[in-house]
Design a protein around this motif. Sequence first.
Motif, short mmCIF file in Angstrom:
data_model
loop_
_atom_site.label_atom_id
_atom_site.label_comp_id
_atom_site.label_asym_id
_atom_site.label_seq_id
_atom_site.Cartn_x
_atom_site.Cartn_y
_atom_site.Cartn_z
N PRO A 1 0.83 -1.21 0.00
CA PRO A 1 0.00 0.00 0.00
C PRO A 1 0.86 1.26 0.00
O PRO A 1 2.00 1.25 0.48
N VAL A 2 0.31 2.34 -0.54
CA VAL A 2 1.05 3.59 -0.67
C VAL A 2 0.36 4.69 0.14
O VAL A 2 -0.86 4.88 0.05
N PHE B 1 5.14 -1.43 2.98
CA PHE B 1 4.34 -0.30 2.51
C PHE B 1 5.29 0.74 1.93
O PHE B 1 6.51 0.65 2.08
N ARG B 2 4.71 1.71 1.26
CA ARG B 2 5.50 2.80 0.68
C ARG B 2 4.98 4.15 1.12
O ARG B 2 3.77 4.32 1.31
N TYR C 1 6.77 10.47 -1.71
CA TYR C 1 7.25 11.84 -1.50
C TYR C 1 7.41 12.49 -2.86
O TYR C 1 8.34 12.16 -3.60
N HIS C 2 6.50 13.39 -3.22
CA HIS C 2 6.41 13.92 -4.58
C HIS C 2 6.23 12.73 -5.54
O HIS C 2 5.27 11.98 -5.42
N ASP C 3 7.16 12.52 -6.47
CA ASP C 3 7.05 11.39 -7.39
C ASP C 3 8.00 10.25 -7.01
O ASP C 3 8.24 9.34 -7.81
N ASN C 4 8.52 10.29 -5.80
CA ASN C 4 9.48 9.28 -5.35
C ASN C 4 8.87 8.43 -4.23
O ASN C 4 7.88 8.81 -3.62
N HIS C 5 9.50 7.28 -3.98
CA HIS C 5 8.96 6.36 -3.00
C HIS C 5 10.01 5.93 -1.97
O HIS C 5 11.16 5.64 -2.33
#
Length: 355
Positions: free
Chosen positions: A20-21, A133-134, A137-141
């Motif tokens: 999950p994100v 889980f992730r 952060y912006h387009d980063n994980h």
Amino acid sequence: MKITNKVVYQNLDDLYDNSPVFELSKKDRWVVFSDLHMGDGGSTDDFKRNSGLFQAALKKYYLRDKFSLILNGDVEEMQRFSLKKIYNRWREVYEVFDEIRDSTRLLKTIGNHDLELSLMKDHPFDYEHLEAFRLRYHDNHLFFFHGHQASKKFQKHNELIGFTLKYFANPLGIKNYSVAHSSKKQYNIEKRAYHYSAYRKVVSIIGHTHRPLFESLHKVDRLKFKIEQLCREYATDPVRRTDEVRKAIKGHKKDLKKYYKQVKDTNYQNYVYNTIFNIPCLFNSGCVIGKRGMTCLEIEDGKIRLVHWFDGSISSKYLQKTGYQSENLPGTDFYRMVINEESLDYVFTRIKFLA
């Protein structure tokens, strides 16, 4: 089935894709702990030694400052003890977990020592147990998992280890033996997690090995960089030319020599896992059951930092030679020391261009 690196990477891929994100903003505050190994409070309970330190840090610092909490695996030592005994002995710790969950947020992953939680229908506490889980952060994980998933042998031997600990080690009063006692195993697990993270261009945050890592660097590399930094400051900044700095450099040198002398297996000492550049894609929060206190990771204001918590029993000589500043937790004999800090934007920029 033969367990190969390819199989491990495929398992990590599946873990990543199915995790999950949750969103992470600069306003968010998170603290990451792993490897508490909470037991029954007896002589073989590894958590017992630093339990007061852990509870004070949680309640008087992180709960007070409204941090959310990540417990990244091996919270309960269920290879040795029943969950009922663990919960009854450390009920006050779970009450602090509940306070943080109700005040901000709590995320809890499972490790190899509390893997049984994922199979149980009824728990004395109300937490969701995630395998991974992730945080986006912006387009980063930032990819959170305990770390045993990067081990070739854990699937084969986890049940056997649990049986041995519960029925042989416990009655004999033998302390826990794990991957944390083998530098070669630590290195191999870290190396797989490192290469996978670099390939996916993500930050992986693990536990399991009990060894703190910041930007993919273990203690040896951090000491070397700290010595270089202090020498540079001493040479260029007259204000820094003090006895305190000289003692810090000397102390770091002594630590390095001691480390290399004690550790006979030097395979893991290869620089940053045999890659051309140091890619800052792997972090490890360390553990709560260290001999000199506990370590954790903090994420706040778009920055990530490695923090060491300890009590007043640590000698002033140790504090002097580290070269780091510590702060007292008011009303206690406990101290917080920031070891490393970096902005997530800079970390992900380096990953983007170097990985």
